[in-house]
Design a protein around this motif. Structure first.
Motif, PDB file in Angstrom:
ATOM      1  N   SER A  22       6.690   0.268  11.397  1.00  0.00           N
ATOM      2  CA  SER A  22       6.326   0.825  10.097  1.00  0.00           C
ATOM      3  C   SER A  22       7.598   1.212   9.370  1.00  0.00           C
ATOM      4  O   SER A  22       8.597   1.584   9.990  1.00  0.00           O
ATOM      5  N   PRO A  23       7.609   1.100   8.041  1.00  0.00           N
ATOM      6  CA  PRO A  23       8.822   1.427   7.303  1.00  0.00           C
ATOM      7  C   PRO A  23       9.182   2.891   7.441  1.00  0.00           C
ATOM      8  O   PRO A  23       8.325   3.749   7.564  1.00  0.00           O
ATOM      9  N   LEU A  26       8.943   4.633   1.888  1.00  0.00           N
ATOM     10  CA  LEU A  26       8.476   3.738   0.836  1.00  0.00           C
ATOM     11  C   LEU A  26       9.071   4.174  -0.495  1.00  0.00           C
ATOM     12  O   LEU A  26       9.218   5.373  -0.757  1.00  0.00           O
ATOM     13  N   ASP A  41       9.411  -1.524   0.659  1.00  0.00           N
ATOM     14  CA  ASP A  41       9.628  -1.079   2.034  1.00  0.00           C
ATOM     15  C   ASP A  41      11.095  -0.684   2.158  1.00  0.00           C
ATOM     16  O   ASP A  41      11.989  -1.522   2.009  1.00  0.00           O
ATOM     17  N   THR A  43      12.827   0.029   4.720  1.00  0.00           N
ATOM     18  CA  THR A  43      13.531  -0.521   5.873  1.00  0.00           C
ATOM     19  C   THR A  43      14.141  -1.876   5.553  1.00  0.00           C
ATOM     20  O   THR A  43      15.270  -2.173   5.935  1.00  0.00           O
ATOM     21  N   THR A  44      13.383  -2.702   4.835  1.00  0.00           N
ATOM     22  CA  THR A  44      13.831  -4.058   4.522  1.00  0.00           C
ATOM     23  C   THR A  44      14.267  -4.226   3.072  1.00  0.00           C
ATOM     24  O   THR A  44      14.813  -5.267   2.711  1.00  0.00           O
ATOM     25  N   ILE A  48       6.428  -4.823  -1.149  1.00  0.00           N
ATOM     26  CA  ILE A  48       5.242  -5.014  -0.304  1.00  0.00           C
ATOM     27  C   ILE A  48       3.950  -4.845  -1.096  1.00  0.00           C
ATOM     28  O   ILE A  48       2.862  -4.973  -0.526  1.00  0.00           O
ATOM     29  N   ALA A 355       7.602   7.597   5.484  1.00  0.00           N
ATOM     30  CA  ALA A 355       6.391   7.059   6.124  1.00  0.00           C
ATOM     31  C   ALA A 355       5.897   7.944   7.236  1.00  0.00           C
ATOM     32  O   ALA A 355       4.759   7.846   7.665  1.00  0.00           O
TER      33      ALA A 355
END
Length: 357
Positions: A22-23, A26, A41, A43-44, A48, A355
């Motif tokens: 999970s991120p 957000l 997201d 993290t990336t 999304i 998150a």
């Protein structure tokens, strides 16, 4: 032995399979022209989802517990200053505060909160929102449990930026037309001080200890520094030519101030410790003091950068670039833009939700 070998093999294979995580957080981006919110997201740094919220979403913030995100909506048309508003009448039914569930990424409610709401701030306890009503020269106090109004305070024309002092709870409202900042006691619901900054003040942020307020003054090309205990102008930080200061954010420890420069297409990083050390009593008393020595660097980002926000770790800055329809991700350690993320039409504000909450 065979069973043991098979069990070990299965364990190794299972451990080697990459699992979706999970991120960590957000990023919610309000897109003023397309009337929606884009979710990234953290993290990336990839999009999304995008969902509709209503007309002209601008100011956007998450509740302290991260369980809701709020966004202001306005039925007033986008028109340049000085243009006759009768040529483009407002749809007051569209004005409100949108309530977003960050878990489902959906708009779950909309409250009527005032006329042409723009920016706002949330009290430290998360119970109230203080909202600038741009065409009504007022600030509304909204109960975030019920969505009901708890008061309204008159300020001056074109209120825009709103900030809450983390130490005292005082609310500052910037008013563009006359270059004023109003300090409000939220419990007594009255103005306790008015400060002249000039330069069309657009946003305000406080130092972590609440001793200073930093006001981005667009037309002046500077950041006004206010001594919060005395409600007096302390100094001005003149930014490079072409800068139109808009959004503001403060580092977790308060040592750095981040300022978006609108059509200057850059983020200014200011050393607040150097700023406070160098200001002379004479210059401070006159509201002067150039402050260029406190500017650490200018980082190029997208076009017409407005709203900005820090990630939970304070290592990355996200910027809403209103004219290039993207979000810049800035690495604060290297002082470089890492990437740009395409979002909706006219990105305006940014809110970040962990998150884990």
């Amino acid at each position: 032995m065979n069973r043991l070998f098979v069990s070990l093999l299965l364990w190794v294979l299972f451990a080697a399979v990459p699992r979706a995580e999970s991120p960590g957080y957000l990023v919610f981006v309000s897109n003023e022209r397309s009337g929606d919110v884009t979710v990234i997201d953290g993290t990336t740094d990839s999009v999304i989802g995008t969902f509709a919220v209503g007309k002209r979403p601008r100011g956007i913030h998450a509740a302290p517990d991260g369980r809701r995100v709020f966004v202001t909506l306005s039925g007033s048309p986008r028109i340049a200053p000085g243009v006759d508003e009768n040529r483009a009448p407002a749809d007051k039914r569209a004005d409100g505060l949108g309530v977003i569930d960050p878990a489902t990424r959906k708009l779950i409610d909309r409250w009527h909160v005032g006329s042409d709401p723009e920016q706002f701030a949330i009290s430290k306890d998360g119970k109230f929102a203080f909202i600038a009503n741009e065409d009504d020269a007022s600030a509304s106090i909204i109960d975030l449990d019920s969505g009901q109004s708890r008061g309204r305070i008159k300020v001056s024309e074109e209120p825009e930026g709103v900030g809450v002092n983390p130490a005292t709870g005082e609310v500052y409202v910037t008013c563009e037309e006359k270059g004023e900042v109003f300090a409000i006691d939220p419990e007594q619901q009255r103005v306790i001080a008015t400060m002249q900054t000039g330069g069309r003040p657009r946003s305000v942020v406080f130092s972590s200890d609440g001793s200073r307020a930093y006001v981005a003054c667009e037309n002046g090309g500077y950041v006004a520094v206010i001594d919060a205990p005395s409600h007096k102008l302390f100094s001005k930080i003149q930014l490079p030519i072409g800068s139109l200061p808009m959004g503001t954010a403060i580092s977790r420890g308060g040592k750095e101030l981040y300022v978006s420069t609108g059509r200057g297409n850059a983020i200014a990083i200011i050393d607040t410790e150097k700023l406070n050390a160098q200001a002379s009593p004479l210059l401070s008393a006159r509201g002067e003091g150039e402050g260029e020595e406190s500017i650490v660097t200018m980082i190029p980002v997208g076009n017409r950068v407005w709203g900005i926000a820090l990630d939970p770790a304070g290592s990355k800055l996200y910027t809403a670039n209103g004219a290039s329809n993207d979000v810049s991700v800035v690495d604060l350690k290297s002082r470089k833009e890492l990437r740009r993320i395409k979002v909706g039409d006219g990105p305006w504000g940014i809110a970040i939700v962990s998150a884990a909450k």
